[in-house]
Design an enzyme around this catalytic site. Sequence first.
Site, PDB file in Angstrom:
ATOM      1  N   CYS A  91       0.885  -1.140  -0.078  1.00  0.00           N
ATOM      2  CA  CYS A  91      -0.037   0.130  -0.045  1.00  0.00           C
ATOM      3  C   CYS A  91       0.944   1.175   0.056  1.00  0.00           C
ATOM      4  O   CYS A  91       1.536   1.579   0.848  1.00  0.00           O
ATOM      5  CB  CYS A  91      -0.913  -0.026   1.276  1.00  0.00           C
ATOM      6  SG  CYS A  91      -1.695   1.530   1.399  1.00  0.00           S
ATOM      7  N   HIS A 144       8.403  10.898  -3.573  1.00  0.00           N
ATOM      8  CA  HIS A 144       8.565   9.616  -3.228  1.00  0.00           C
ATOM      9  C   HIS A 144       7.561   8.606  -4.003  1.00  0.00           C
ATOM     10  O   HIS A 144       8.047   7.561  -4.176  1.00  0.00           O
ATOM     11  CB  HIS A 144       8.532   9.359  -1.911  1.00  0.00           C
ATOM     12  CG  HIS A 144       9.281   8.114  -1.224  1.00  0.00           C
ATOM     13  ND1 HIS A 144       8.198   7.206  -0.671  1.00  0.00           N
ATOM     14  CD2 HIS A 144      10.276   7.826  -0.810  1.00  0.00           C
ATOM     15  CE1 HIS A 144       8.930   6.317  -0.307  1.00  0.00           C
ATOM     16  NE2 HIS A 144      10.163   6.517  -0.307  1.00  0.00           N
TER      17      HIS A 144
HETATM   18  C1  DLZ Z   1       9.679   5.392   2.805  1.00  0.00           C
HETATM   19  C2  DLZ Z   1       8.312   4.838   2.580  1.00  0.00           C
HETATM   20  C3  DLZ Z   1       7.239   6.015   2.437  1.00  0.00           C
HETATM   21  C4  DLZ Z   1       7.425   7.566   2.588  1.00  0.00           C
HETATM   22  N1  DLZ Z   1       6.113   5.559   2.126  1.00  0.00           N
HETATM   23  C5  DLZ Z   1       5.785   4.381   1.825  1.00  0.00           C
HETATM   24  C6  DLZ Z   1       4.204   3.887   1.622  1.00  0.00           C
HETATM   25  O1  DLZ Z   1       3.457   4.806   1.456  1.00  0.00           O
HETATM   26  N2  DLZ Z   1       4.147   2.660   1.524  1.00  0.00           N
HETATM   27  C7  DLZ Z   1       5.264   1.605   1.288  1.00  0.00           C
HETATM   28  O2  DLZ Z   1       4.955   0.607   1.217  1.00  0.00           O
HETATM   29  N3  DLZ Z   1       6.282   2.108   1.552  1.00  0.00           N
HETATM   30  C8  DLZ Z   1       6.723   3.398   1.817  1.00  0.00           C
HETATM   31  N4  DLZ Z   1       8.087   3.502   2.183  1.00  0.00           N
HETATM   32  C9  DLZ Z   1       8.900   2.485   2.405  1.00  0.00           C
HETATM   33  C10 DLZ Z   1       9.573   1.957   1.250  1.00  0.00           C
HETATM   34  O3  DLZ Z   1       8.974   1.274   0.370  1.00  0.00           O
HETATM   35  C11 DLZ Z   1      10.888   1.156   1.640  1.00  0.00           C
HETATM   36  O4  DLZ Z   1      10.736   0.260   2.383  1.00  0.00           O
HETATM   37  C12 DLZ Z   1      12.035   2.289   2.176  1.00  0.00           C
HETATM   38  O5  DLZ Z   1      12.358   3.331   1.271  1.00  0.00           O
HETATM   39  C13 DLZ Z   1      13.282   1.453   2.574  1.00  0.00           C
HETATM   40  O6  DLZ Z   1      14.041   0.898   0.953  1.00  0.00           O
END
Ligand code: DLZ
Length: 166
Positions: A89, A97
Site C-alpha cells: 500500500c 517519493h
Molecule cells: C519510505 C516509505 C514511504 C514514505 N512511504 C511508503 C508507502 O506509502 N508505502 C510503502 O509500502 N512503503 C513506503 N515507504 C517505505 C519504502 O517502500 C521502503 O521500504 C524504504 O524506502 C526502504 O527501502
Amino acid sequence: MAGKKTNLSDHKKFNFTPDAKTSIGIVVSEWNTEVTGALCQGAVDSLVEYGIKPKAIDIRYVPGSFELPLGAFLMLQAKKYDAIICLGCIIQGETRHFEFIAQAVAKGIMDLGLGWITPVIFGVLTTDTFEQAKARAGGKHGNKGVEAAVSALKMIQLTKDVKGKK
Ligand code: DLZ
C-alpha cells in the site's frame, strides 16, 4: 472508476481445480500494515475458497513496498510456488517519493513474472489517501487482495492450459 463500480473486487466465479502440489507465495509489505494485513486476509480467504489448502500458502513479510520485488525474487528462487502475490500500500505524500516507489515496484514485479515465466501478481494499492486505501482493503470498494488472489489463480490456469496444448 470506483464511483461507477462500487465493489471493484466483484468477479465472475471461475472453475479452478488445484492439484495436490499447487502452492502460492505471498509477500506482504509492512508499511501501512493495517491495510496490507487486510489485503493479505482477503487474498488468503479467496485462495482457500478456490480450494488451495492453507498449508500451501506461504506468507513472507518485507519492510516496505520497495522491497516487494526482492521478496518475490527470493521466493521465486525457492522454486516451490506456482505464483507469487505481492501486496502493498503506497500512499501519496507531500514529496515525489510515491511516484518513484510505485513505478519501480510495478516494473520490478512485471519483470520478475516475465523473467521467471511465473505469475507474479501486483496487489499494490497506490492511493492519494489512507481512507481510499482502506476502502479497497475490505471496505466499500472491495479488497485488492481478493483481486490479486483471483489473478494468480487465473494465471496458473492459463499456464496449465497453454502447457497442455503440446
Ligand atoms: C519510505 C516509505 C514511504 C514514505 N512511504 C511508503 C508507502 O506509502 N508505502 C510503502 O509500502 N512503503 C513506503 N515507504 C517505505 C519504502 O517502500 C521502503 O521500504 C524504504 O524506502 C526502504 O527501502
